[in-house]
Design an enzyme around this catalytic site. Structure first.
Site, PDB file in Angstrom:
ATOM      1  N   HIS A 225       5.450  -5.042 -19.979  1.00  0.00           N
ATOM      2  CA  HIS A 225       6.060  -4.180 -18.956  1.00  0.00           C
ATOM      3  C   HIS A 225       5.940  -2.699 -19.354  1.00  0.00           C
ATOM      4  O   HIS A 225       6.934  -1.986 -19.507  1.00  0.00           O
ATOM      5  CB  HIS A 225       7.532  -4.542 -18.739  1.00  0.00           C
ATOM      6  CG  HIS A 225       8.053  -4.108 -17.412  1.00  0.00           C
ATOM      7  ND1 HIS A 225       9.014  -4.815 -16.712  1.00  0.00           N
ATOM      8  CD2 HIS A 225       7.765  -3.025 -16.632  1.00  0.00           C
ATOM      9  CE1 HIS A 225       9.281  -4.198 -15.573  1.00  0.00           C
ATOM     10  NE2 HIS A 225       8.543  -3.108 -15.507  1.00  0.00           N
ATOM     11  N   ILE A 226       4.697  -2.238 -19.484  1.00  0.00           N
ATOM     12  CA  ILE A 226       4.444  -0.858 -19.919  1.00  0.00           C
ATOM     13  C   ILE A 226       3.782  -0.016 -18.826  1.00  0.00           C
ATOM     14  O   ILE A 226       3.140   0.982 -19.107  1.00  0.00           O
ATOM     15  CB  ILE A 226       3.581  -0.831 -21.200  1.00  0.00           C
ATOM     16  CG1 ILE A 226       2.238  -1.559 -20.980  1.00  0.00           C
ATOM     17  CG2 ILE A 226       4.336  -1.425 -22.374  1.00  0.00           C
ATOM     18  CD1 ILE A 226       1.245  -1.365 -22.114  1.00  0.00           C
ATOM     19  N   GLY A 227       3.955  -0.436 -17.569  1.00  0.00           N
ATOM     20  CA  GLY A 227       3.298   0.269 -16.471  1.00  0.00           C
ATOM     21  C   GLY A 227       3.536   1.765 -16.455  1.00  0.00           C
ATOM     22  O   GLY A 227       2.627   2.554 -16.192  1.00  0.00           O
TER      23      GLY A 227
ATOM     24  N   GLU B 186      12.160 -11.309 -18.839  1.00  0.00           N
ATOM     25  CA  GLU B 186      11.695 -10.316 -19.816  1.00  0.00           C
ATOM     26  C   GLU B 186      12.794 -10.023 -20.831  1.00  0.00           C
ATOM     27  O   GLU B 186      13.938  -9.813 -20.421  1.00  0.00           O
ATOM     28  CB  GLU B 186      11.277  -9.026 -19.102  1.00  0.00           C
ATOM     29  CG  GLU B 186      10.075  -9.237 -18.196  1.00  0.00           C
ATOM     30  CD  GLU B 186       9.658  -8.009 -17.410  1.00  0.00           C
ATOM     31  OE1 GLU B 186       8.675  -8.074 -16.671  1.00  0.00           O
ATOM     32  OE2 GLU B 186      10.337  -6.964 -17.533  1.00  0.00           O
TER      33      GLU B 186
ATOM     34  N   PHE C  96       0.825  -1.208   0.000  1.00  0.00           N
ATOM     35  CA  PHE C  96       0.000   0.000   0.000  1.00  0.00           C
ATOM     36  C   PHE C  96       0.859   1.258   0.000  1.00  0.00           C
ATOM     37  O   PHE C  96       0.663   2.171   0.800  1.00  0.00           O
ATOM     38  CB  PHE C  96      -0.940  -0.022   1.220  1.00  0.00           C
ATOM     39  CG  PHE C  96      -2.288   0.607   0.965  1.00  0.00           C
ATOM     40  CD1 PHE C  96      -3.074   0.208  -0.096  1.00  0.00           C
ATOM     41  CD2 PHE C  96      -2.775   1.597   1.805  1.00  0.00           C
ATOM     42  CE1 PHE C  96      -4.318   0.769  -0.327  1.00  0.00           C
ATOM     43  CE2 PHE C  96      -4.020   2.175   1.589  1.00  0.00           C
ATOM     44  CZ  PHE C  96      -4.790   1.756   0.518  1.00  0.00           C
TER      45      PHE C  96
ATOM     46  N   SER D 122       3.894  -5.268 -10.591  1.00  0.00           N
ATOM     47  CA  SER D 122       5.045  -5.006  -9.718  1.00  0.00           C
ATOM     48  C   SER D 122       6.311  -5.621 -10.305  1.00  0.00           C
ATOM     49  O   SER D 122       7.030  -4.971 -11.060  1.00  0.00           O
ATOM     50  CB  SER D 122       4.769  -5.517  -8.304  1.00  0.00           C
ATOM     51  OG  SER D 122       4.488  -6.913  -8.299  1.00  0.00           O
ATOM     52  N   ARG D 123       6.581  -6.868  -9.980  1.00  0.00           N
ATOM     53  CA  ARG D 123       7.687  -7.624 -10.555  1.00  0.00           C
ATOM     54  C   ARG D 123       7.197  -9.037 -10.851  1.00  0.00           C
ATOM     55  O   ARG D 123       6.443  -9.620 -10.086  1.00  0.00           O
ATOM     56  CB  ARG D 123       8.882  -7.676  -9.596  1.00  0.00           C
ATOM     57  CG  ARG D 123       9.656  -6.375  -9.497  1.00  0.00           C
ATOM     58  CD  ARG D 123      10.437  -6.099 -10.787  1.00  0.00           C
ATOM     59  NE  ARG D 123      11.244  -4.886 -10.687  1.00  0.00           N
ATOM     60  CZ  ARG D 123      10.853  -3.688 -11.071  1.00  0.00           C
ATOM     61  NH1 ARG D 123       9.630  -3.525 -11.582  1.00  0.00           N
ATOM     62  NH2 ARG D 123      11.661  -2.651 -10.965  1.00  0.00           N
TER      63      ARG D 123
ATOM     64  N   ARG E 277       3.445  -4.291   4.741  1.00  0.00           N
ATOM     65  CA  ARG E 277       4.376  -4.529   5.854  1.00  0.00           C
ATOM     66  C   ARG E 277       4.050  -3.638   7.040  1.00  0.00           C
ATOM     67  O   ARG E 277       4.211  -4.024   8.193  1.00  0.00           O
ATOM     68  CB  ARG E 277       5.817  -4.283   5.407  1.00  0.00           C
ATOM     69  CG  ARG E 277       6.387  -5.348   4.496  1.00  0.00           C
ATOM     70  CD  ARG E 277       7.816  -5.039   4.111  1.00  0.00           C
ATOM     71  NE  ARG E 277       7.929  -3.752   3.421  1.00  0.00           N
ATOM     72  CZ  ARG E 277       9.082  -3.202   3.051  1.00  0.00           C
ATOM     73  NH1 ARG E 277      10.212  -3.825   3.318  1.00  0.00           N
ATOM     74  NH2 ARG E 277       9.099  -2.059   2.410  1.00  0.00           N
TER      75      ARG E 277
ATOM     76  N   ARG F 240       2.742   4.240  -2.751  1.00  0.00           N
ATOM     77  CA  ARG F 240       2.179   5.259  -3.651  1.00  0.00           C
ATOM     78  C   ARG F 240       1.250   4.652  -4.703  1.00  0.00           C
ATOM     79  O   ARG F 240       0.132   5.118  -4.908  1.00  0.00           O
ATOM     80  CB  ARG F 240       3.310   6.019  -4.353  1.00  0.00           C
ATOM     81  CG  ARG F 240       4.162   6.916  -3.468  1.00  0.00           C
ATOM     82  CD  ARG F 240       5.152   7.669  -4.352  1.00  0.00           C
ATOM     83  NE  ARG F 240       6.058   8.517  -3.592  1.00  0.00           N
ATOM     84  CZ  ARG F 240       7.253   8.125  -3.156  1.00  0.00           C
ATOM     85  NH1 ARG F 240       7.666   6.889  -3.407  1.00  0.00           N
ATOM     86  NH2 ARG F 240       8.033   8.942  -2.481  1.00  0.00           N
ATOM     87  N   ILE F 241       1.746   3.618  -5.388  1.00  0.00           N
ATOM     88  CA  ILE F 241       0.968   3.053  -6.496  1.00  0.00           C
ATOM     89  C   ILE F 241      -0.246   2.298  -5.982  1.00  0.00           C
ATOM     90  O   ILE F 241      -1.346   2.414  -6.530  1.00  0.00           O
ATOM     91  CB  ILE F 241       1.858   2.149  -7.371  1.00  0.00           C
ATOM     92  CG1 ILE F 241       3.010   2.972  -7.982  1.00  0.00           C
ATOM     93  CG2 ILE F 241       1.038   1.492  -8.481  1.00  0.00           C
ATOM     94  CD1 ILE F 241       4.055   2.128  -8.692  1.00  0.00           C
TER      95      ILE F 241
END
Length: 334
Positions: free
Chosen positions: A288-290, A270, A158, A240-241, A181, A160-161
């Site tokens: 991967h164009i976030g 990737e 939780f 995320s990843r 966390r 920024r994004i």
């Protein structure tokens, strides 16, 4: 004489113009990442390095970089960099937080909608001519998806994004629960989000969106066990990843109906190809164009430049990751 920086990929011109006032620039212009042997050769003669998440900055590379004083990562995440190794050598590491928050949250929500309403599948149905061949112009059961209003969105991570996504979901009338966390009381109050433990989130969410960094703790945090805890009509989103999700377990879950669908912008390797995954209709995939908006990518280039320029002036960079490094070496090239 200006310090020398090697930039491992073409970045937006606004960043280049800012950097060149303070640095001698060498730019890798090939869209592909520089080969390992090239990167090892280049770092021997540079004072600064601009990296992407695909550039592995490990012990070997750091050992080959006697002049290196700062690594300016063109990304928020920095799991590709040996932070401990850089810190002990007095090498500053920076990143680009904040400027890509909205772009990534937008994409996460776009994937959520695309999977929920089967948009990509429906688009292919029209383009392929199958709709015309079917001779069914409209049918009450055609391409049924899932609505959002009143549904529960579970946000894992939780920051920024994650918070930006939650705000978007709130506008669609969704209930927000999150696991992180640390609790975020102010964000809970502002957004109307509820903190729950990880297992509860998995069990209660209709949609789950992942927004955590890749660490030893988060590697494959979504595996077979976690997928089986989710609702059969749940949809998983990952911007995320890639390695946060066990891909093989996800494929099994999608094929066997443990969950309803998934939207993925990131992958364990990737660029990525997996014929078994790609055949599934209940998953939407992006390369991967976030952060791929003009505004975000230019903002990232500006932050990279600001970090490099501050360091060159002998100032602590605004987005310093390894803050303990200042105890080992002062910023600057003197």
């Amino acid at each position: 004489m200006k310090p020398k920086v090697f930039i491992t990929r073409q970045i937006p011109e606004n960043g280049i113009r800012m950097i060149e006032k303070f640095y001698e620039i060498e730019l890798w212009e090939d869209p592909k990442a520089p080969p390992r042997e090239v990167l090892l050769e280049k770092v021997r003669e540079v004072d600064a390095l601009v990296t992407l998440v695909t550039d592995k900055v490990d012990e070997e590379l750091l050992e080959n970089a006697p002049r290196l004083r700062i690594i300016a990562q063109y990304a928020v995440g920095y799991d590709n960099i040996d932070i401990e190794g850089a810190t002990k050598r007095g090498i500053y590491v920076t990143n680009t937080p904040g400027v890509l928050t909205d772009a990534t949250a937008d994409l996460a929500f776009a994937l959520l909608l695309a999977v929920a309403r089967r948009i990509v599948e429906a688009d292919a149905f029209v383009r392929s001519g199958e709709w015309k061949k079917s001779e069914v112009g409209w049918h009450p059961l055609m391409f049924l998806g899932y609505g959002l209003k009143g549904k529960t969105l579970g946000v894992v991570g939780f920051g920024r994004i994650g918070q930006a996504l939650a705000k978007r979901a709130k506008g669609f009338g969704m209930k927000i629960i999150y696991y992180s966390r640390t609790r975020k009381p102010e964000a809970e109050k502002e957004i109307g989000a509820e903190y729950v433990d990880f297992e509860t989130l998995l069990k209660e969410s209709d949609f789950i969106s992942l927004h955590v960094p890749l660490t030893k703790e988060t590697y494959h945090m979504i595996g077979e066990k976690e997928l089986k805890l989710m609702k059969p009509n749940a949809i998983l989103i990952n911007t995320s990843r890639g390695a946060v999700v066990d891909t093989n377990a996800l494929i099994k879950a999608l094929k066997e109906g443990w969950i309803a669908g998934a939207g993925l912008d990131v992958f364990e390797e990737e660029p990525y190809y997996n014929e078994e995954l790609f055949k599934l209709k209940n998953v939407v995939l992006a390369p991967h164009i976030g952060s791929a908006t003009h505004e975000a990518r230019e903002g990232m280039a500006e932050l990279v430049a600001k970090n490099l320029i501050a360091f060159a002036k002998g100032e602590i960079p605004p987005n310093l990751v390894n803050k303990d490094v200042v105890k080992i070496r002062k910023p600057g090239f003197e």
